[in-house]
Every structure is written in structure tokens, then in C-alpha cells.
Scaffold this motif. Structure first.
Motif, PDB file in Angstrom:
ATOM      1  N   ILE A   1     -14.179   6.774   2.681  1.00 60.92           N
ATOM      2  CA  ILE A   1     -12.762   6.080   2.161  1.00 60.92           C
ATOM      3  C   ILE A   1     -11.625   6.787   2.808  1.00 60.92           C
ATOM      4  N   LYS A   2     -10.774   6.070   3.332  1.00 61.51           N
ATOM      5  CA  LYS A   2      -9.717   7.149   3.641  1.00 61.51           C
ATOM      6  C   LYS A   2      -8.717   6.684   2.989  1.00 61.51           C
ATOM      7  N   GLN A   3      -7.856   7.254   2.540  1.00 62.35           N
ATOM      8  CA  GLN A   3      -6.234   7.340   1.668  1.00 62.35           C
ATOM      9  C   GLN A   3      -5.052   6.091   2.662  1.00 62.35           C
ATOM     10  N   GLY A   4      -5.396   5.448   1.842  1.00 65.20           N
ATOM     11  CA  GLY A   4      -4.208   4.312   1.817  1.00 65.20           C
ATOM     12  C   GLY A   4      -4.080   3.421   2.898  1.00 65.20           C
ATOM     13  N   TYR A   5      -5.808   3.019   2.711  1.00 65.68           N
ATOM     14  CA  TYR A   5      -6.646   1.846   3.080  1.00 65.68           C
ATOM     15  C   TYR A   5      -7.315   1.417   2.197  1.00 65.68           C
ATOM     16  N   ARG A   6      -7.606  -0.227   2.643  1.00 64.01           N
ATOM     17  CA  ARG A   6      -8.113  -1.006   1.821  1.00 64.01           C
ATOM     18  C   ARG A   6      -9.312  -0.414   1.842  1.00 64.01           C
ATOM     19  N   HIS A   7     -10.805  -0.232   0.839  1.00 57.75           N
ATOM     20  CA  HIS A   7     -12.917  -0.679   1.317  1.00 57.75           C
ATOM     21  C   HIS A   7     -13.338  -1.354   0.569  1.00 57.75           C
ATOM     22  N   SER A   8     -14.252  -1.896   0.907  1.00 54.70           N
ATOM     23  CA  SER A   8     -15.006  -2.665   0.021  1.00 54.70           C
ATOM     24  C   SER A   8     -16.109  -1.716  -0.810  1.00 54.70           C
TER      25      SER A   8
ATOM     26  N   MET B   1     -17.025   1.961 -14.486  1.00 56.43           N
ATOM     27  CA  MET B   1     -15.616   2.035 -14.944  1.00 56.43           C
ATOM     28  C   MET B   1     -15.683   3.470 -15.549  1.00 56.43           C
ATOM     29  N   GLU B   2     -16.541   2.771 -16.458  1.00 53.54           N
ATOM     30  CA  GLU B   2     -16.487   4.286 -17.606  1.00 53.54           C
ATOM     31  C   GLU B   2     -17.329   5.387 -17.422  1.00 53.54           C
ATOM     32  N   GLU B   3     -18.302   5.416 -16.082  1.00 52.96           N
ATOM     33  CA  GLU B   3     -17.952   6.384 -16.083  1.00 52.96           C
ATOM     34  C   GLU B   3     -16.681   7.831 -14.955  1.00 52.96           C
ATOM     35  N   TYR B   4     -16.024   6.701 -14.770  1.00 52.17           N
ATOM     36  CA  TYR B   4     -14.588   6.960 -13.774  1.00 52.17           C
ATOM     37  C   TYR B   4     -13.875   7.587 -15.001  1.00 52.17           C
ATOM     38  N   ALA B   5     -13.722   6.654 -15.970  1.00 47.08           N
ATOM     39  CA  ALA B   5     -12.857   7.425 -17.188  1.00 47.08           C
ATOM     40  C   ALA B   5     -13.627   8.520 -17.890  1.00 47.08           C
ATOM     41  N   ILE B   6     -14.331   8.396 -18.103  1.00 54.55           N
ATOM     42  CA  ILE B   6     -14.777   9.549 -18.717  1.00 54.55           C
ATOM     43  C   ILE B   6     -14.488  11.293 -18.048  1.00 54.55           C
TER      44      ILE B   6
ATOM     45  N   ASN C   1     -21.641  -3.081  -2.249  1.00 54.35           N
ATOM     46  CA  ASN C   1     -20.249  -4.261  -1.579  1.00 54.35           C
ATOM     47  C   ASN C   1     -19.375  -4.822  -2.457  1.00 54.35           C
ATOM     48  N   ILE C   2     -18.394  -3.766  -3.249  1.00 54.37           N
ATOM     49  CA  ILE C   2     -17.804  -3.866  -4.275  1.00 54.37           C
ATOM     50  C   ILE C   2     -17.195  -5.808  -4.426  1.00 54.37           C
ATOM     51  N   ALA C   3     -16.715  -5.948  -2.608  1.00 53.01           N
ATOM     52  CA  ALA C   3     -15.669  -6.725  -2.794  1.00 53.01           C
ATOM     53  C   ALA C   3     -17.161  -8.939  -3.134  1.00 53.01           C
ATOM     54  N   SER C   4     -18.331  -8.084  -2.438  1.00 53.82           N
ATOM     55  CA  SER C   4     -18.423  -9.281  -3.013  1.00 53.82           C
ATOM     56  C   SER C   4     -19.619  -9.467  -4.307  1.00 53.82           C
ATOM     57  N   LEU C   5     -19.588  -8.144  -4.553  1.00 52.49           N
ATOM     58  CA  LEU C   5     -20.349  -8.580  -6.102  1.00 52.49           C
ATOM     59  C   LEU C   5     -18.769  -9.558  -6.913  1.00 52.49           C
ATOM     60  N   GLN C   6     -17.928  -8.369  -6.569  1.00 51.70           N
ATOM     61  CA  GLN C   6     -16.970  -9.205  -7.596  1.00 51.70           C
ATOM     62  C   GLN C   6     -16.939 -10.470  -7.766  1.00 51.70           C
ATOM     63  N   LYS C   7     -16.796 -11.153  -6.753  1.00 53.52           N
ATOM     64  CA  LYS C   7     -16.308 -12.379  -5.643  1.00 53.52           C
ATOM     65  C   LYS C   7     -18.183 -13.918  -5.633  1.00 53.52           C
TER      66      LYS C   7
ATOM     67  N   ASP D   1      -8.975   2.138  -7.073  1.00 53.02           N
ATOM     68  CA  ASP D   1      -8.459   1.239  -5.714  1.00 53.02           C
ATOM     69  C   ASP D   1      -9.391  -0.013  -5.274  1.00 53.02           C
ATOM     70  N   THR D   2     -10.628   0.337  -5.086  1.00 50.07           N
ATOM     71  CA  THR D   2     -11.453  -0.603  -4.105  1.00 50.07           C
ATOM     72  C   THR D   2     -11.597  -1.781  -5.469  1.00 50.07           C
ATOM     73  N   LEU D   3     -12.343  -1.427  -6.952  1.00 51.94           N
ATOM     74  CA  LEU D   3     -12.126  -2.765  -7.724  1.00 51.94           C
ATOM     75  C   LEU D   3     -11.418  -3.298  -8.253  1.00 51.94           C
ATOM     76  N   LYS D   4      -9.754  -2.855  -7.768  1.00 47.38           N
ATOM     77  CA  LYS D   4      -8.694  -4.011  -7.870  1.00 47.38           C
ATOM     78  C   LYS D   4      -8.352  -4.498  -6.778  1.00 47.38           C
ATOM     79  N   GLY D   5      -9.038  -4.529  -5.583  1.00 47.86           N
ATOM     80  CA  GLY D   5      -8.550  -4.722  -4.822  1.00 47.86           C
ATOM     81  C   GLY D   5      -7.297  -3.959  -3.116  1.00 47.86           C
ATOM     82  N   ASN D   6      -6.959  -2.472  -3.664  1.00 50.21           N
ATOM     83  CA  ASN D   6      -6.092  -2.208  -3.060  1.00 50.21           C
ATOM     84  C   ASN D   6      -6.340  -1.038  -2.823  1.00 50.21           C
ATOM     85  N   ALA D   7      -5.151  -0.605  -2.018  1.00 49.42           N
ATOM     86  CA  ALA D   7      -5.083   0.599  -0.753  1.00 49.42           C
ATOM     87  C   ALA D   7      -5.668   1.713  -1.447  1.00 49.42           C
TER      88      ALA D   7
END
Length: 175
Positions: A25-32, A113-118, A91-97, A68-74
Motif C-alpha cells: 500500500i502506498k500513502q496517498g493512493y487508493r487501494h482495494s 475494524m474492531e481488531e484495528y481499533a483495539i 478484495n475489500i472493494a468487491s466484497l463491499q460492493k 482508508d481502504t474500507l472507506k474508499g479513500n486514499a
């Protein structure tokens, strides 16, 4: 859970192997994609001016990605593999869609999301407000393998100290 309940999810994941040095993953870019580390080690970092700030190290059996991937943001972070890695790639984008109403997918995304928050809470309370010596001890107690697997430069950045300070702490054997 019956295996048939997992089938829609399995269409959106794969097991991959990537080489050391790969930038997932590269900072400033969107990732799926988000990942789960089966084997290997990664660092999560962000660029601040001319410096790279190491935010965390991803180890085996841990999720790896950017919220940010979960929200579709960079992404606000970059993720680089420090060792050859075997990963589960989601593939988060296709999972969500495609599976937005599927209970297995909803549970998976909520769990990630819970694991990341913890993790963020533990990092915040575990390291914030501690002296350099205490931060070093905390990492040594919670993730001792980091010291054999990660460069001193990255560890020092993660702990918010100079390499020289880390070197002094290590040479004193503060525990």
C-alpha cells in the motif's frame, strides 16, 4: 458455520506470496485490498516531511491494511514487507460492493475494524506518555522478536527516539 456460507467470501480472497521490499500500500493512493499475514513481517509507516515515521509492525496472524481502504479513500500510510510474506489478500472493494448484505462479509469487516481499533487503543495507551526507557521496555516485553527481525532505524522511529538513544538503551540492558 457451514462451508457453503463462506463460499461467497472465498470468491474475493486469495493466498499470495510477496517478496521482501514489496510495497503493498502506498500513502496517498487508493487501494482495494487488505491483508492478513500468514507468514512474514511488514512495517506500516507514513511520510512526514523528509522522514518516514514507523507506525507499527505487522506480524504473523495479524490483519494488515489501511482503514482508508474500507472507506474508499486514499491511504494515510504505506505498507512495506520486511520479509518474504505469505498473505491472505481480501478484495475489500468487491466484497463491499457485491456482498454488502451478506452476514459473513459484514462480520468479517466488523472484525477487521474492531481488531484495528483495539490495536490503536493499545498503541495509544501502551506507548503514549512513557519515557524512552519505558517505551523500549514495553516493546521488548510485548514483541521481543521485533529486535531480531527489524532494523534499529525502524524500531527507533516506531518508539519515537533516535537510533543513538535506542542503542544506549539496548547496551544498558534496561530490564
Amino acid at each position: 458455520m457451514p462451508s457453503s456460507a463462506l463460499q461467497p467470501l472465498l470468491n474475493h480472497i486469495s493466498v499470495i506470496e510477496k517478496n521482501k521490499g514489496t510495497l503493498l500500500i502506498k500513502q496517498g493512493y487508493r487501494h482495494s485490498y487488505s491483508y492478513f499475514i500468514l507468514q512474514g513481517l511488514a512495517r506500516v509507516f507514513y511520510q512526514k516531511g523528509d522522514s518516514e515515521i514507523n507506525f507499527w509492525f505487522g506480524l504473523e496472524n495479524e490483519p494488515l491494511g489501511s482503514m482508508d481502504t474500507l472507506k474508499g479513500n486514499a491511504s494515510k500510510v504505506s505498507i512495506e514487507l520486511l520479509e518474504p510474506c505469505r498473505l491472505i489478500q481480501f478484495n475489500i472493494a468487491s466484497l463491499q460492493k457485491e456482498l454488502k448484505d451478506d452476514p459473513v462479509t459484514i462480520t468479517l469487516l466488523r472484525t477487521v475494524m474492531e481488531e484495528y481499533a483495539i490495536f490503536l487503543e493499545e498503541r495509544l495507551f501502551g506507548l503514549q506518555g512513557l519515557s524512552a526507557n519505558e517505551r523500549y521496555k514495553y516493546l521488548l516485553q510485548t514483541e521481543p522478536s521485533i529486535f531480531q527481525r527489524v532494523s534499529s532505524t525502524y524500531i527507533a522511529s516506531y518508539l519515537g527516539m533516535s537510533r543513538e538513544t535506542l542503542s544506549r538503551l539496548r547496551s544498558k540492558s534496561v530490564l
